[in-house]
Design a protein around this motif. Structure first.
Motif, PDB file in Angstrom:
ATOM      1  N   SER A  34       0.866  -1.179   0.000  1.00 50.50           N
ATOM      2  CA  SER A  34       0.000   0.000   0.000  1.00 50.50           C
ATOM      3  C   SER A  34       0.897   1.221   0.000  1.00 50.50           C
ATOM      4  N   GLY A  35       0.362   2.391   0.213  1.00 49.02           N
ATOM      5  CA  GLY A  35       1.139   3.611   0.088  1.00 49.02           C
ATOM      6  C   GLY A  35       2.355   3.670   1.000  1.00 49.02           C
ATOM      7  N   ALA A  36       3.456   4.198   0.482  1.00 48.03           N
ATOM      8  CA  ALA A  36       4.683   4.343   1.260  1.00 48.03           C
ATOM      9  C   ALA A  36       4.603   5.565   2.153  1.00 48.03           C
ATOM     10  N   HIS A  37       5.245   5.478   3.337  1.00 49.38           N
ATOM     11  CA  HIS A  37       5.338   6.654   4.195  1.00 49.38           C
ATOM     12  C   HIS A  37       6.726   7.272   4.149  1.00 49.38           C
ATOM     13  N   SER A  38       7.724   6.570   3.571  1.00 53.40           N
ATOM     14  CA  SER A  38       9.091   7.068   3.472  1.00 53.40           C
ATOM     15  C   SER A  38       9.765   6.427   2.273  1.00 53.40           C
ATOM     16  N   THR A  39      10.859   7.060   1.838  1.00 56.33           N
ATOM     17  CA  THR A  39      11.715   6.478   0.801  1.00 56.33           C
ATOM     18  C   THR A  39      13.094   6.243   1.389  1.00 56.33           C
ATOM     19  N   ALA A  40      13.714   5.129   1.010  1.00 57.40           N
ATOM     20  CA  ALA A  40      15.087   4.831   1.403  1.00 57.40           C
ATOM     21  C   ALA A  40      15.938   4.735   0.145  1.00 57.40           C
ATOM     22  N   LEU A  41      17.039   5.472   0.137  1.00 59.77           N
ATOM     23  CA  LEU A  41      17.992   5.471  -0.977  1.00 59.77           C
ATOM     24  C   LEU A  41      19.232   4.727  -0.511  1.00 59.77           C
ATOM     25  N   LEU A  42      19.571   3.611  -1.171  1.00 58.85           N
ATOM     26  CA  LEU A  42      20.634   2.714  -0.720  1.00 58.85           C
ATOM     27  C   LEU A  42      21.810   2.740  -1.698  1.00 58.85           C
ATOM     28  N   LEU A  43      23.008   2.997  -1.173  1.00 56.91           N
ATOM     29  CA  LEU A  43      24.225   3.101  -1.982  1.00 56.91           C
ATOM     30  C   LEU A  43      25.153   1.928  -1.682  1.00 56.91           C
ATOM     31  N   ALA A  61       9.992  -3.057   2.066  1.00 57.26           N
ATOM     32  CA  ALA A  61       8.752  -2.658   1.403  1.00 57.26           C
ATOM     33  C   ALA A  61       7.533  -3.063   2.226  1.00 57.26           C
ATOM     34  N   GLU A  62       7.568  -4.251   2.795  1.00 59.66           N
ATOM     35  CA  GLU A  62       6.432  -4.710   3.605  1.00 59.66           C
ATOM     36  C   GLU A  62       6.246  -3.835   4.844  1.00 59.66           C
ATOM     37  N   ALA A  63       7.330  -3.199   5.297  1.00 57.33           N
ATOM     38  CA  ALA A  63       7.245  -2.304   6.454  1.00 57.33           C
ATOM     39  C   ALA A  63       6.785  -0.901   6.066  1.00 57.33           C
ATOM     40  N   GLY A  64       6.525  -0.677   4.771  1.00 58.34           N
ATOM     41  CA  GLY A  64       5.969   0.594   4.335  1.00 58.34           C
ATOM     42  C   GLY A  64       6.948   1.551   3.697  1.00 58.34           C
ATOM     43  N   PHE A  65       8.150   1.057   3.360  1.00 61.70           N
ATOM     44  CA  PHE A  65       9.151   1.926   2.757  1.00 61.70           C
ATOM     45  C   PHE A  65       9.256   1.673   1.263  1.00 61.70           C
ATOM     46  N   ARG A  66       9.315   2.768   0.518  1.00 62.31           N
ATOM     47  CA  ARG A  66       9.685   2.675  -0.888  1.00 62.31           C
ATOM     48  C   ARG A  66      11.223   2.676  -0.928  1.00 62.31           C
ATOM     49  N   GLY A 107       5.899  14.714  -0.645  1.00 60.16           N
ATOM     50  CA  GLY A 107       4.641  14.479   0.040  1.00 60.16           C
ATOM     51  C   GLY A 107       4.637  13.298   0.980  1.00 60.16           C
ATOM     52  N   LEU A 108       5.683  12.461   0.961  1.00 59.17           N
ATOM     53  CA  LEU A 108       5.732  11.350   1.895  1.00 59.17           C
ATOM     54  C   LEU A 108       6.108  11.884   3.272  1.00 59.17           C
ATOM     55  N   PRO A 109       5.324  11.577   4.299  1.00 59.27           N
ATOM     56  CA  PRO A 109       5.550  12.187   5.615  1.00 59.27           C
ATOM     57  C   PRO A 109       6.886  11.797   6.239  1.00 59.27           C
ATOM     58  N   GLY A 110       7.393  10.607   5.886  1.00 53.22           N
ATOM     59  CA  GLY A 110       8.639  10.150   6.493  1.00 53.22           C
ATOM     60  C   GLY A 110       9.885  10.654   5.819  1.00 53.22           C
ATOM     61  N   GLY A 111       9.753  11.317   4.665  1.00 55.95           N
ATOM     62  CA  GLY A 111      10.915  11.873   3.986  1.00 55.95           C
ATOM     63  C   GLY A 111      11.811  10.838   3.344  1.00 55.95           C
ATOM     64  N   ALA A 275      15.110  -5.404   9.995  1.00 47.98           N
ATOM     65  CA  ALA A 275      14.386  -5.053  11.212  1.00 47.98           C
ATOM     66  C   ALA A 275      15.028  -3.882  11.937  1.00 47.98           C
ATOM     67  N   ALA A 276      16.368  -3.874  11.974  1.00 51.71           N
ATOM     68  CA  ALA A 276      17.080  -2.765  12.622  1.00 51.71           C
ATOM     69  C   ALA A 276      16.875  -1.458  11.863  1.00 51.71           C
ATOM     70  N   LEU A 277      16.890  -1.533  10.539  1.00 49.83           N
ATOM     71  CA  LEU A 277      16.684  -0.326   9.722  1.00 49.83           C
ATOM     72  C   LEU A 277      15.271   0.230   9.929  1.00 49.83           C
ATOM     73  N   VAL A 278      14.292  -0.646   9.894  1.00 45.18           N
ATOM     74  CA  VAL A 278      12.905  -0.223  10.071  1.00 45.18           C
ATOM     75  C   VAL A 278      12.726   0.439  11.436  1.00 45.18           C
ATOM     76  N   SER A 279      13.295  -0.162  12.470  1.00 44.37           N
ATOM     77  CA  SER A 279      13.176   0.394  13.814  1.00 44.37           C
ATOM     78  C   SER A 279      13.772   1.803  13.883  1.00 44.37           C
ATOM     79  N   PHE A 280      14.943   1.985  13.290  1.00 46.09           N
ATOM     80  CA  PHE A 280      15.580   3.304  13.307  1.00 46.09           C
ATOM     81  C   PHE A 280      14.775   4.313  12.500  1.00 46.09           C
ATOM     82  N   TRP A 281      14.413   3.953  11.278  1.00 44.70           N
ATOM     83  CA  TRP A 281      13.722   4.911  10.419  1.00 44.70           C
ATOM     84  C   TRP A 281      12.375   5.316  10.993  1.00 44.70           C
ATOM     85  N   LYS A 282      11.655   4.366  11.580  1.00 41.43           N
ATOM     86  CA  LYS A 282      10.357   4.696  12.147  1.00 41.43           C
ATOM     87  C   LYS A 282      10.498   5.513  13.432  1.00 41.43           C
TER      88      LYS A 282
END
Length: 284
Positions: A34-43, A61-66, A107-111, A275-282
């Motif tokens: 469903s709709g993303a609340h944040s975007t993650a750019l991975l290098l 993605a399942e945690a809501g990140f694009r 427009g994504l609230p999580g930036g 899981a660690a990334l999701v916890s930090f980003w959220k």
């Protein structure tokens, strides 16, 4: 060298081209159900590619990140220039800022959250020091405060010398003789070989030299007061783990150590790493 379990993206992701004002970059673009609340750019890191994060795409993605996982200039499916001056760190940092501008996260609230693995972490740091405004947070994955360990500096020098003297295929055969692909991807190393052959030798030479002389810019980064996450395996032969611990303390950063992982927790322990990334980003 990170060894992803596969080069085939999950169903939530598609391979595409990210068009920016500084050129086109090959990406894997993963979207949540469903709709993303944040975007993650991975290098990715030195000798790596966007596929190094492939096992993270679905859980993130399942945690809501694009998620946009990027081949940097001269890496795998992003065209290189053949000129070392194109790969000075400031130029690569400007590429990251252009990627961020084209990420279409308005427009994504999580930036927009920026993550760099190893070399990618130092390029990410240079990007936020150039302009932190596009980013909500920075994650340094197995990426240290300054130059790499002396033994790794020797390896980078040898590799730079080798790609300047022999063909990429010849260098690949030499590397495989020294490091058999016992934990390579499911294609018996053929995907890794194909990726290696498409790297720009000039990029490898220039970025290997960067890793070997990178200054300590931790104080500059700390002064930004941007939320930072330092994540690594429990062992690391590129930057010793106590050095990463000390860097996190200097930054006032969130610190995560992934048990059972070494320099590439993204491939060795993707579930725990995601899981660690999701916890930090959220929590930002």
């Amino acid at each position: 060298m990170s060894r992803p379990p596969t080069f085939t993206p999950p169903s939530c992701a598609r391979a595409r081209v990210l068009r920016t004002e500084r050129g086109d970059f090959a990406v894997l673009d993963a979207a949540p159900p469903s709709g993303a609340h944040s975007t993650a750019l991975l290098l990715p890191g030195y000798t790596g590619s966007k596929e190094d994060f492939i096992a993270l795409l679905e859980p993130l993605a399942e945690a809501g990140f694009r998620v946009l996982s990027v081949d940097g200039r001269g890496q795998y499916e992003t065209e290189g220039t053949g000129r070392q001056e194109s790969y000075v760190q400031a130029e690569l940092a400007r590429d990251v800022l252009a990627q961020a501008a084209s990420a279409d996260d308005a427009g994504l609230p999580g930036g927009l959250h920026l993550l760099g693995h190893s070399l990618g972490g130092q390029i990410a740091r240079a990007a936020v020091l150039m302009d932190a405004a596009p980013f909500r947070s920075l994650t340094l994955m197995s990426s240290g405060p300054a130059e790499i360990d002396p033994a790794q500096r020797n390896k980078a020098q040898l590799l730079g010398d080798a790609v300047g003297r022999w063909s990429m295929d010849e260098v690949w055969r030499m590397m495989r003789a020294m490091d058999p692909p016992e934990d390579a991807d499911t294609g018996d190393g053929e995907d890794l070989r194909r990726r290696w052959l498409r790297h720009d030798p000039a990029q490898l030479t220039a970025t290997g030299a960067q890793l070997s002389c990178e200054p300590d810019r931790v104080a500059e980064l700390a002064a930004l007061r941007l939320p930072v996450h330092v994540i690594s395996g429990e062992r690391d032969d590129v930057w010793p783990v106590p050095l990463l611990d000390a860097m996190a303390e200097r930054l006032g950063a969130c610190r995560t150590v992934i048990g059972g992982a070494e320099h590439s927790p993204n491939t060795a322990r993707p579930v725990e790493t995601a899981a660690a990334l999701v916890s930090f980003w959220k929590g930002v």
